[in-house]
Design a protein around this motif. Structure first.
Motif, PDB file in Angstrom:
ATOM      1  N   GLN B 341       0.821  -1.205   0.000  1.00 44.03           N
ATOM      2  CA  GLN B 341       0.000   0.000   0.000  1.00 44.03           C
ATOM      3  C   GLN B 341       0.858   1.259   0.000  1.00 44.03           C
ATOM      4  O   GLN B 341       0.492   2.264  -0.614  1.00 44.03           O
ATOM      5  N   ALA B 343       3.682   1.543  -1.472  1.00 49.38           N
ATOM      6  CA  ALA B 343       4.114   1.740  -2.853  1.00 49.38           C
ATOM      7  C   ALA B 343       2.974   2.308  -3.688  1.00 49.38           C
ATOM      8  O   ALA B 343       3.179   3.168  -4.542  1.00 49.38           O
ATOM      9  N   GLN B 344       1.748   1.832  -3.415  1.00 48.38           N
ATOM     10  CA  GLN B 344       0.604   2.367  -4.150  1.00 48.38           C
ATOM     11  C   GLN B 344       0.417   3.859  -3.847  1.00 48.38           C
ATOM     12  O   GLN B 344       0.055   4.635  -4.718  1.00 48.38           O
ATOM     13  N   ALA B 345       0.692   4.219  -2.600  1.00 51.60           N
ATOM     14  CA  ALA B 345       0.540   5.627  -2.220  1.00 51.60           C
ATOM     15  C   ALA B 345       1.524   6.511  -2.971  1.00 51.60           C
ATOM     16  O   ALA B 345       1.302   7.700  -3.130  1.00 51.60           O
ATOM     17  N   GLY B 347       2.188   5.914  -6.038  1.00 49.95           N
ATOM     18  CA  GLY B 347       1.811   5.816  -7.434  1.00 49.95           C
ATOM     19  C   GLY B 347       2.700   4.902  -8.242  1.00 49.95           C
ATOM     20  O   GLY B 347       2.792   5.028  -9.452  1.00 49.95           O
TER      21      GLY B 347
END
Lengths: 325, 451, 610
Positions: B341, B343-345, B347
């Motif tokens: 998550q 890493a998702q934050a 982008g």
């Protein structure tokens, strides 16, 4: 819960369609009926006439998917796909190379297959669970260690060795039971006892070791500690608490196999000359009888899917978390 | 001489290179190094690995293929050299005697006479004829038992001496560098292997140590040739489907939604066809393809090789579903972890997340499943070859050996040696692999570590 | 009154380490003895040793445990046979475990699990047993006990599960209750109910209790005597009043000082440097010496003995040794300088959330149609100025974490608007979001799950910078960030497993700071850490705000941390914000009933801790 089971049941339909398409692709598209004919007839005697005759005898002379010469609806139905693939959904498998109806053959051979597969299944499960529980009860001791080594050694022996060795020793050297064949009625027991024992012993090592790891995993759970803190004896903890929880992962692996018991065991049946579906399949493979192999693929998939469904049901019986939510 | 690189050779060498690369990579990564050190600490693991390495060495020799140059025919230009139709390997060259010195038919291990009586050439009744090669140096009156004993003793002493020398060297120079390693287990195993090979080396030039088969081929030679087939099937099968299993498993778990549904549908369908039947159907079809396209293969070896590889791929298709499901389940768990998550934050793209965060953290599952599947596949090959849907009948494998020997079980007295030889070698190989796999799993499985 | 349980010189060994080393204490009937300490100090191991339920790797290497029942028979527990000991477990001594979720058998009904104990220790079966089980469930305060008998653990909430666990333990009519962190896994409001009930039952049955906890609030509420454990040893034993009025051991003092309190707004928290020593440490001298601010030469060399203080207080510390008084270097332990808590002038809001909703679909029926929605976040609105801290407070499951993720678009919001620096975030495609990602970042709860174990620290910190297109000066920036969060620059080449929980949380903060965000969403950043380490992280966050002017959206259930850090507070309950306002005002004069319960539950624990 009922809707859940119905939904799982309906899920089987697209899967069977998938299986059907794969077998159709494999048997009629990757290789055309011409190739099969050439292989069946042998490379030397292949004339176009012979191939055409072979195909006509078996109904392979139609187009695959679309019959442009036929009239009306028959354009779509008078094809190999409908004749040979779709017809399997109503368990119409046609005839084998020696001209017998495959479905009749399957029905008569189911009995002997079950006669051997059911005892093997029940005894095998019982023996493996008992052995694994024994090892877990003595976990961390030399007995446990020796048991695991034994399991690994038993797993490392080829199943062919169990069969050949057992047959040679018990039937040939000791003359305790007949070497092969199957008698009628109660006499059948005499023929079945050796193959059953060999199958159970052959499968014991791997299964017992697998169950042992499942049991051990459960033994490390918090609720087991709670059970001990209640003052329960080790045996009560194992049987009342661990076993019931461990049955959930064991069921996943086991219940799915139950319907496939109909198919019998390939090796055992062919070695002991038992006229079941296993030896039928082997003979068909040996004789390159495509119609029979195709039928067995379909039947096997149906039984496996029924097994998946039974697994779902058994889950709901054993696990209240699924039953009640 | 002309080198021949069969497809399976190329894959086998690629695999070896990948293993070496893996070792190099593991040395740089402290966690992997720690897990492998656990394997190295385990006596069982080291002993298993040592035995496996010996098998790999045999398979390696057997994978260096070449075709012999035929004697120059007069009048043919130098450039148009002719090569033999038979593809040989380095192992064949090493065992040239065993390969070429065939008897007429069955003979028992270490026998000097054939197994079956034949009419004597002088027409006076029937007798066991003398072997052409086995025990020939004894002459007619030689005492075989004494000779065998002498050679066995000599070979054993030689092997023991080599083992001791190795032990001395290892204790002196290697142990101080890595004292955590289970050197004793390694040295004991190697010494036992050396003694065994010493005895074989002493007997082999003079006897058929494990007897001969129906057409008089040396059984020991056949067994050693079977090793390569077994190793190839055990490794290439899993590896052939590994990319697909990894890709589909991770994508299904990470993306979810309809992609997940489609991938799950695919592997449920494949899973629902009984493995043996799918293999049987595919192999029968493959055989048709191979038979109808003889022009694709220039030698019989290439044809057999194609069948071997197709067997690997087909067995892979039936077995990849299990690994794919495991990977999907693990990815589902990892996807919810906070580093994903995080890493998702930032982008980070889905592909990078799968490659950098998911893939390295599921590799232990792949590792465990490759070693755990190996032994099962070796055993399966024997069964499939017995059923007639295994390797090409001309490929030497444990399965074909057992299949041929089985016919003679009813014979009185029994011809037992080729069966026993095949079973024993297979047992040692599979046992070593099983023990090694257990140790690897314990070292890499985080669950096993906690308890 | 004679002792119910007396433990003498108990020692347990695992490998080379001693998780329990020479521990002695006693418990009288009707009295509660609390074992207090941080995780890994050996509290639970002590309890398991008393029950003789040590894990296979652990070995009892010495000590006596005497249990004297009301009937007058005294038993040496360590000398009993296994069969005799089984009668003690559940019968004489009952035990409650920390995780009610995993400690009950998932496939057995609650009734059956209780009846099992009744059968085993009282010989009750059938209908009488069922009646008794029902009474027990009533006694622990489970509504509709009759139905609960046939329910399975998964059907009960956490608090109910723990009550059922207590009922099961009481079924054997034990005289001694061992409660291992009985409320740690529960929400604050539930915690106090369970503790009250436990205390009432104890009084009714005159049970002795060994209470294991890391929570000073729980100790204050429940205990008669307190034993503080550190690295396997008891370091202080005292009656409760004495302990709370004047803790003697430097470690005890530090535990008190590390609690964020109402009085200490804006002040730096006192922290304990370093971490609890690993299990296999070979101790010479005082175990706490390396972290003790009052340590002197002897502390590191000679293990201290017990020194009696007035009022029954005992302490294992050289400071209280009359013979060493003069050797001690007088040290000025004045608290660090107070940083004035300045409120930045109001500006246009950095983050503006309007009517944000996140609904998860419920699918049912044959075709898995969506038949309804679970409103995880049900229309919340707030705004946050640059440089300010807004605390989003609530219990687990109230939707606060989902709200945080929805703001960063990690979870797709169902409706509503999120504006960051005036730009609307909802509905933006992945690439359009990219430039905004640098402005808002997140720090997660679990420091062990938030760092990829296969990547080096440097690569972890660099990931965000690379993803957002910063290519230059990356190594220098990593070094700078590591030092900014109190780590060394050379740690960039190491892997996460080499770091402790607190250090990992620092790394996670550095990773978020790497892209120079203006807003940091902190999702329970301290809840997985020990008290002493919590204070370090809270201080760090506070300092970073001062120097970098960050705005924090601080998601937490810990009221004490809220009180310390927050400018504004929003209280969330069942997906909605029920109260919002200035921190002073919300905490001082809560209006909503839920806020009042929350605060009452949280601050009874703090009372007297000063």
């Amino acid at each position: 819960m009922l809707t859940y089971l119905i939904r799982r049941f309906l899920y089987a339909i697209p899967i069977l369609v998938g299986v059907n398409l794969i077998t159709f692709g494999l048997f009629f598209v990757v290789n055309t009926p011409d190739d099969m004919a050439r292989m069946q007839l042998g490379a030397k005697r292949v004339t176009p006439e012979a191939i055409a005759k072979w195909k006509a005898e078996r109904g392979y002379d139609k187009p695959l998917l679309w019959n442009a010469e036929a009239q009306g609806l028959a354009k779509a139905t008078d094809t190999i796909f409908v004749d040979k693939s779709l017809s399997m959904f109503v368990f119409d498998f046609g005839t084998s190379e020696d001209g017998r109806d495959i479905m009749t053959e399957i029905r008569t051979r189911m009995g002997p297959s079950l006669a051997i597969a059911v005892p093997v299944f029940i005894l095998g499960l019982w023996a493996a669970v008992t052995f694994a529980l024994l090892l877990v009860f003595f976990r961390g001791t030399y007995l446990d260690f020796a048991g695991v080594v034994l399991c690994v050694a038993m797993m490392s022996i080829s199943s062919l060795f169990y069969i050949i060795g057992g047959q040679w020793l018990v039937s040939k050297v000791w003359h305790l039971v007949p070497i092969s064949g199957l008698g009628a009625g109660l006499d059948a027991a005499r023929f079945l006892i050796l193959p059953v024992i060999i199958s159970v012993v052959g499968g014991l090592g791997g299964a017992a070791r697998w169950y042992r790891t499942i049991f051990l995993e459960e033994c490390n759970r918090d609720y087991v500690r709670t059970a001990r803190a209640k003052g329960l004896s080790e045996l009560a903890v194992l049987f009342r608490h661990v076993l019931k929880n461990a049955m959930i992962p064991i069921l996943t692996g086991v219940v799915v196999l139950i319907p496939s018991l109909f198919l019998g065991s390939l090796l055992i049946e062919s070695f002991f000359g038992i006229p079941g579906l296993g030896s039928y399949t082997i003979d068909a493979i040996g004789a390159q009888d495509f119609a029979v192999v195709r039928a067995m693929v379909f039947i096997g998939s149906v039984l496996y899917i029924v097994g998946l469904w039974l697994t779902d049901i058994s889950y709901t019986l054993v696990d209240p978390r699924i039953r009640l939510s | 001489m002309k080198f021949v690189l069969l497809w399976s050779d190329a894959l086998f060498f690629l695999l070896l290179a990948a293993c070496l690369g893996g070792i190099w990579w593991a040395r740089r990564n402290p966690q992997l190094a720690a897990a492998w050190r656990d394997v190295g600490r385990s006596r069982v693991g080291v002993a298993g690995a040592a035995v496996l390495l010996c098998f790999v060495a045999i398979a390696f020799l057997d994978s260096l293929h070449y075709r012999e140059r035929l004697p120059q025919a007069p009048g043919v230009a130098e450039a148009q050299a002719q090569f033999g139709i038979e593809v040989l390997s380095a192992l064949d060259a090493l065992l040239a005697k065993q390969k070429t010195q065939t008897e007429k038919t069955y003979s028992a291990p270490l026998a000097t006479h054939l197994f079956a009586k034949e009419s004597r050439s002088d027409g006076q009744g029937r007798d066991f004829p003398r072997l052409k090669f086995g025990g020939r140096h004894l002459g007619d009156a030689g005492d075989r038992d004494a000779d065998v004993f002498k050679r066995v003793a000599g070979g054993a002493v030689g092997g023991l001496a080599a083992g001791l020398l190795l032990a001395l060297v290892a204790r002196r120079y290697l142990r101080p560098r890595a004292d955590w390693f289970a050197w004793n287990a390694l040295l004991w195993t190697l010494t036992l292997i050396l003694i065994g090979s010493g005895i074989l080396a002493a007997l082999m030039p003079y006897y058929h140590v494990l007897g001969t088969d129906k057409v008089g081929q040396d059984v020991l030679y056949l067994t050693l040739k079977s090793v390569r087939t077994a190793l190839l099937i055990g490794t290439l099968t899993t590896l052939s489907m590994l990319p697909a299993a990894l890709l589909l498993g991770i994508v299904a778990g990470y993306r979810g939604g309809w992609i997940d549904d489609a991938i799950q549908y695919l592997y449920t369908v494949l899973n629902s066809i009984p493995g043996v039947l799918l293999i049987a159907a595919s192999i029968l079809m493959m055989q048709v393809v191979i038979d109808t396209h003889p022009e694709w293969f220039s030698t019989a070896a290439e044809r057999a090789d194609a069948r071997l590889l197709s067997l690997c791929v087909i067995m892979g298709v039936t077995s990849w579903t299990g690994l794919c499901r495991l990977l999907r389940a693990e990815t589902l768990k990892l996807r919810e972890l906070e580093y994903v998550q995080a890493a998702q934050a930032f982008g980070v793209s889905g592909f990078s997340i799968m490659a950098r965060h998911i893939l390295p953290n599921v590799m232990h599952i792949v590792m465990i499943s490759v070693v755990m599947d190996f032994s099962g596949l070796v055993l399966a090959e024997a069964v499939l070859s017995y059923v007639g849907i295994g390797v090409d009948p001309t490929t030497i494998s444990f399965g074909t050996m057992i299949n041929m020997a089985r016919m003679e079980l009813a014979r009185e007295p029994m011809v037992w040696w080729s069966l026993v030889a095949a079973f024993c070698f297979m047992f040692v190989l599979v046992l070593a692999a099983n023990l090694f796999a257990d140790v690897v799993r314990d070292a890499f499985d985080p669950r096993g570590r906690a308890s | 009154m004679s002792n119910l349980l007396s433990v003498r010189n108990l020692s347990v060994q695992i490998g080379a380490g001693r998780p329990v080393d020479d521990v002695s204490f006693e418990i009288k009937p009707g009295e509660t003895f609390a074992l207090l300490g941080e995780s890994g100090c050996g509290k639970s191991m002590t309890a398991l040793a008393v029950m003789r339920l040590l894990p296979p790797a652990a070995r009892l290497i010495g000590g006596k445990v005497e249990y004297a029942a009301a009937d007058g028979a005294a038993r040496q527990l360590m000398a009993l046979t296994e069969a005799e000991m089984r009668r003690m477990r559940g019968g004489g001594i009952g035990m409650i475990f920390q995780e009610p979720g995993t400690s009950l058998n998932p496939v057995m009904s609650i009734g059956r699990q209780i009846e099992e104990v009744l059968d085993l220790h009282l010989g009750l079966r059938g209908e009488p047993a069922r009646r008794r089980a029902r009474e027990l469930l009533d006694a622990v305060g489970i509504p509709d006990a009759g139905r609960c008998l046939d329910e399975y653990p998964f059907q009960l909430s956490g608090g109910m599960k723990q009550r059922a666990m207590i009922a099961m333990t009481l079924a054997g009519e034990p005289e001694l209750l061992i409660a291992d962190e009985p409320t740690t896994a529960l929400d604050v409001t539930i915690q106090s109910q369970v503790l009250d009930r436990l205390k009432q039952l104890q009084r009714e049955r005159n049970m002795g209790m060994l209470l294991i906890t890391h929570d000073l609030g729980v100790v204050e509420r429940m205990a008669d005597h307190v034993g503080v454990m550190y690295a396997g040893q008891l370091v202080e034993v005292a009656p409760r009043e004495q302990f709370f009025s004047s803790p003697a051991h430097p470690y005890s003092k530090k535990l008190f000082a590390a609690l964020p309190e109402r009085a200490g707004r804006g002040q730096r928290l006192s922290t304990i440097p370093g971490r609890v020593p690993p299990l296999d440490t070979q101790h010479v001298g005082c175990r706490f010496a390396p972290r003790c601010s009052e340590a002197f030469a002897d502390c590191a060399a000679i293990a201290p003995g017990w020194h009696a203080q007035p009022a029954g207080q005992q302490v294992r510390c050289h400071l209280y040794d009359p013979a060493r008084m003069d050797m001690r270097q007088a040290e000025n332990t004045a608290p660090p300088a107070t940083a004035a808590h300045e409120t930045p002038p109001p500006a246009s809001p950095l983050l503006e959330v309007r009517d944000l909703k996140v609904h998860f679909p419920i699918r049912k029926g044959l075709l898995q149609r969506t038949v309804g929605h679970v409103p995880a976040v049900d229309g919340i609105s707030f705004s946050l100025q640059a440089g300010r801290t807004l605390a989003l407070v609530g219990e687990s499951g109230c939707g606060k974490t989902t709200a945080g993720k929805a703001i960063l678009q990690l979870v797709q919001p169902t409706a509503g608007s999120v504006q960051l620096g005036g730009v609307e975030l909802t509905g933006l495609a992945g690439s359009e979001l990219q430039p905004l990602r640098a402005q808002a970042q997140m720090v997660f709860q679990d420091p062990f799950a938030s760092l990829n174990p296969r990547m080096r620290i440097g690569a972890i910190i660099a990931e965000g910078m690379r993803a957002l297109g910063q290519r230059e000066g990356v190594p220098e920036r990593i070094a700078e960030l590591l030092e900014q969060v109190g780590l060394r620059a050379d740690m960039a080449t190491r892997y996460p497993h080499e770091f402790s929980g607190g250090q990992r949380q620092r790394i996670a903060i550095a990773r978020a700071l790497a892209v120079s965000p203006k807003l940091l969403i902190c999702d329970e950043p301290t809840s997985a850490l020990d008290v002493s380490v919590q204070a370090q992280i809270v201080n760090l966050l506070h300092d970073l705000q001062q120097t970098l002017g960050l705005a924090y959206l601080f998601i937490t259930h810990n009221m004490a941390v809220v009180d310390y850090l927050a400018d504004d507070v929003a209280v969330m309950y069942k997906g909605r914000i029920v109260e919002m306002g200035n921190a002073e005002q919300v905490l001082g004069h809560p209006q909503h009933a839920y806020t009042q319960t929350l605060l009452a539950a949280a601050f009874t624990r703090m009372r007297g801790a000063a």
